[in-house]
Each structure stands twice: as C-alpha cells, then as structure tokens.
Design an enzyme around this catalytic site. Structure first.
Site, PDB file in Angstrom:
ATOM      1  N   LYS A 266      49.323  38.668  63.217  1.00 21.64           N
ATOM      2  CA  LYS A 266      49.445  39.772  62.263  1.00 21.64           C
ATOM      3  C   LYS A 266      48.267  39.732  61.285  1.00 21.64           C
ATOM      4  O   LYS A 266      47.528  38.744  61.221  1.00 21.64           O
ATOM      5  CB  LYS A 266      50.763  39.672  61.500  1.00 21.64           C
ATOM      6  CG  LYS A 266      50.887  38.421  60.643  1.00 21.64           C
ATOM      7  CD  LYS A 266      52.217  38.358  59.917  1.00 21.64           C
ATOM      8  CE  LYS A 266      52.302  37.095  59.061  1.00 21.64           C
ATOM      9  NZ  LYS A 266      53.542  37.045  58.272  1.00 21.64           N
TER      10      LYS A 266
ATOM     11  N   ARG B  29      64.634  38.028  52.584  1.00 17.44           N
ATOM     12  CA  ARG B  29      63.695  39.119  52.844  1.00 17.44           C
ATOM     13  C   ARG B  29      64.294  39.953  53.972  1.00 17.44           C
ATOM     14  O   ARG B  29      65.349  40.535  53.810  1.00 17.44           O
ATOM     15  CB  ARG B  29      62.313  38.574  53.218  1.00 17.44           C
ATOM     16  CG  ARG B  29      61.634  37.769  52.133  1.00 17.44           C
ATOM     17  CD  ARG B  29      60.171  37.474  52.442  1.00 17.44           C
ATOM     18  NE  ARG B  29      59.943  37.130  53.839  1.00 17.44           N
ATOM     19  CZ  ARG B  29      58.806  36.609  54.304  1.00 17.44           C
ATOM     20  NH1 ARG B  29      57.797  36.385  53.481  1.00 17.44           N
ATOM     21  NH2 ARG B  29      58.667  36.316  55.588  1.00 17.44           N
TER      22      ARG B  29
ATOM     23  N   TYR C  77      28.799  39.610  34.133  1.00 17.48           N
ATOM     24  CA  TYR C  77      29.409  40.409  33.073  1.00 17.48           C
ATOM     25  C   TYR C  77      29.906  39.541  31.924  1.00 17.48           C
ATOM     26  O   TYR C  77      30.376  38.428  32.121  1.00 17.48           O
ATOM     27  CB  TYR C  77      30.574  41.221  33.640  1.00 17.48           C
ATOM     28  CG  TYR C  77      30.171  42.294  34.622  1.00 17.48           C
ATOM     29  CD1 TYR C  77      29.391  43.365  34.219  1.00 17.48           C
ATOM     30  CD2 TYR C  77      30.580  42.233  35.950  1.00 17.48           C
ATOM     31  CE1 TYR C  77      29.027  44.359  35.115  1.00 17.48           C
ATOM     32  CE2 TYR C  77      30.223  43.216  36.858  1.00 17.48           C
ATOM     33  CZ  TYR C  77      29.449  44.282  36.438  1.00 17.48           C
ATOM     34  OH  TYR C  77      29.081  45.263  37.329  1.00 17.48           O
TER      35      TYR C  77
ATOM     36  N   MET D 158      32.284  42.801  42.336  1.00 16.14           N
ATOM     37  CA  MET D 158      32.838  43.396  43.558  1.00 16.14           C
ATOM     38  C   MET D 158      32.032  43.014  44.790  1.00 16.14           C
ATOM     39  O   MET D 158      32.610  42.742  45.858  1.00 16.14           O
ATOM     40  CB  MET D 158      32.886  44.918  43.423  1.00 16.14           C
ATOM     41  CG  MET D 158      33.512  45.610  44.624  1.00 16.14           C
ATOM     42  SD  MET D 158      33.529  47.404  44.479  1.00 16.14           S
ATOM     43  CE  MET D 158      34.707  47.619  43.149  1.00 16.14           C
TER      44      MET D 158
END
Length: 381
Positions: A34, A132, A265, A313
């Site tokens: 998966k 779940r 940043y 990013m």
C-alpha cells in the site's frame, strides 16, 4: 546522478527481507505494498516480493489493487479499506479479495457479485482491540451470519478471517495476549456460523518476527519488508533486514560564509564561525520533515553534517564546516546502516529526529524524487 534528487531502491534487499522473514516466521507471507509500496514503488516491490516467495499482496484501496492488476500482476491480492459505494464489481472482476468489516459493506459486495454473476471472495475482519476497521465484537455475529447466508446463496465466498494488532512492536505486551484471545473467540464464532475459512491471519511485521502464536496461516509484512526493524532496535534481536531505499541528492550550491551569517528563513540559525554551506534540492515537499529541524543530518564528503536553518519546501542547507565540498557532490539523506561507517543516517534515525515513525518518513518521499531500481547490482531504471 543526473537528477536533483533520487530514491534508489534495492530490489535485491526486498527479496532478501522476504526470505529472512519467511525463514523466521515459517509461514506464508503477504507483502504489503500500500501507499505505493511505502514510497518504494508498489509494482517493482510486488514483483520482487513475489519472486522471493511471498504468496500474497496487500493494499489499502481499490485503486491500489487495480493498479497491480493493470501492471499484469496476477498473484492473490487483498484490498481492505473501502467505502460502501466503492466499485466492488471492478474488484470482483479483477479477482481481488475484498476485506469486509461491516454488514453494509457485505451487502454492497454481494449486490455487485449478483450483478456480475460471479461470486465475490471476501475476507472478514474482526476488531480485536485496535478500534479502527474491523467488525466490533457486538456486530461480529451479524457480520458472520450474513456472510454465511450470502455464501449459501453463491454471492460470496469467505476465504479468510483476520484482524490487526495494536502493539506487537512492544515486547511482552499484555494487549497482544488479549487480542489473540479475542481473535480466537471471533474465529470460533465464525466457524459456529458455518464458515470454514481457508486462511486465518493476524500477524504484522513485528508479530511475524517476535510473536509466534500470532502467525496462523499467513503473516502480513509491511515495514520489515522494506528493511526497517519494526521494534526500532528495542526488540528481541536483530534480524538481518536490509534497508531498501537510499535517499540522496546532489549539491546545487556551495558558499563560504563568515560567522554571524543567518541561514534560511527567520533566520533561526546563525553561524558561529566561518563555515561552508551546501545547498540540497530537497525540502519538506520531498519528504524532509520540518519537525527534524535542528536535529536532521546527511552524509556529505564522508562525514555526517547537520542540516541548519529551516527546511524549506524545495531545499535545505547543510553545514559542511571546513570539508572540501563542491557543486555536484552527492549527499545521502538516509540509507542502509553501514557496518564500516556510521556516518550515514538511517530512516529510523530520521524518524527519531522528526519524532515520528519510519513509515511516515518513507511514505513522505515526494513524487518528484525520481525512483531508481537496482537488482543484483544491475541498474534497472
């Protein structure tokens, strides 16, 4: 390396891991592919696992199951997470086993089977404590009762009864014992309803390696398939698993800066002395979690070097100190543990730095990171 960044996947390692786990568990294996094979590539991993002896493939969604069939893979596949209005007809036509946890899903599958004129093969899932998916204890008799009714009508065939463990990666967990007990009770109720499943399965990677009583007929292996110790190094022993993915990037800029230089940043990082900064074209869009800021590192110029400043990013900055780094040099973000050189980070270390689990790091490696495959030292793509 002719791309900005790549994830090199060693299919020989995948095969070795299947054989290693198979020898330890001494039972049939389902290779869980998966989430695009935990970020490694579902189709290449599936083929490698099947070559090594896995008898089943496991996926979460109908789309994942059908993608395997579209690639020409004919091995047994279990798909286990669906909406009641999913296209079950497509799964039935593709010969895929369908995981069923509710009466609503069971009715929808049976309806699709009747419309096709072909019985659906289902695997009934019991919730034994994970809370779940899976039928709750109070709903299980209704699920098994309807399953038997549909079986007698020829609409479905119940191939398996299964469940999933909550904390098999915790050695000597009392919760595991309780789940085994509840699973045995669910299996007994299914048989009392007239069902006679061919397969019974409960074990995940950790249980396949460390909990023999959970192995039954089949073990579903996910994280261990990709070479990561499911116990995080805290289990009953090392198993000889080989990490299959190496994430790396080429340096795209190098600059020598003085003390007091702000980086990225903020800046939240300011250099303490003269140093060399190397820019890598990998950021949080590619799978480097911002949560690892201040702790993450890469292997560059034969040394472990820290990532400094905020991860952006598309890029991050590595402090290479006084190392002779040039544009084009390769940096390894993570890869197999090296016995001769502990400077190379592993995915497990990145998970600790990001305060998460290896599964999230692997599946987070973005689509723009090129996957390249190798088998027996031969480059495939």
């Amino acid at each position: 390396m002719n791309t900005l960044a790549e994830a090199a996947v060693d299919l020989t390692a995948i095969e070795q891991n299947v054989r290693t786990i198979g020898a330890a568990a001494d039972t049939a294996l389902m290779a869980v592919v998966k989430a695009d094979g935990f970020g490694h590539g579902a189709v290449p991993v599936a083929r490698a696992a099947l070559r090594a002896g896995a008898g089943w493939l496991g996926v979460a969604s109908a789309a994942e199951a059908l993608a395997l069939r579209a690639a020409g893979i004919t091995a047994p596949v279990l798909s286990w997470l669906h909406r009641p209005d999913d296209d079950f007809a497509a799964l039935i036509a593709a010969g895929t086993d369908i995981g069923v946890s509710t009466v609503a899903h069971l009715h929808a599958v049976a309806d699709a089977a009747r419309a096709l004129g072909v019985p659906a093969t289902v695997q009934l899932k019991a919730d034994t404590g994970l809370s779940r998916n899976g039928a709750a204890e109070r709903d299980w008799p209704e699920v098994t009762g309807w399953a038997r009714k549909f079986e007698l009508e020829g609409a479905v065939r119940v191939r398996a009864v299964w469940s999933h463990l909550a904390d098999a990666d915790v050695p000597d967990s009392p919760g595991l014992s309780r789940q085994v007990t509840l699973f045995e009770e669910a299996l007994a109720l299914a048989r009392a309803a007239g069902l006679d499943p061919d397969l019974v399965h409960l074990a995940n990677s950790a249980a396949a390696l460390g909990a023999p009583r959970t192995r039954y007929d089949l073990c579903r292996i996910g994280l261990a398939l990709y070479g990561v110790d499911p116990f995080g190094g805290n289990g009953p022993g090392r198993y000889g698993l080989r990490a299959a993915m190496t994430l790396r990037a080429g340096v795209v800029n190098v600059k020598r800066v003085p003390a007091g230089t702000g980086v990225s940043y903020g800046p939240e990082h300011v250099t303490r002395g003269p140093t060399t900064l190397a820019l890598l074209p990998l950021g949080y869009a590619d799978g480097l979690p911002r949560a690892a800021e201040g702790r993450g590192a890469v292997r560059l110029a034969g040394r472990r070097c820290p990532i400094v400043g905020r991860i952006a990013m598309d890029q991050c900055v590595v402090d290479a100190g006084d190392l002779p780094v040039e544009i084009g040099d390769e940096a390894v973000v993570f890869g197999p543990e090296r016995d001769d050189d502990r400077t190379q980070p592993t995915v497990a270390q990145w998970a600790r730095w990001a305060r998460t689990i290896p599964n999230e790091i692997l599946t987070g490696v973005g689509a723009r990171v090129v996957r390249r495959y190798r088998h027996d030292e031969t480059e495939l793509s």
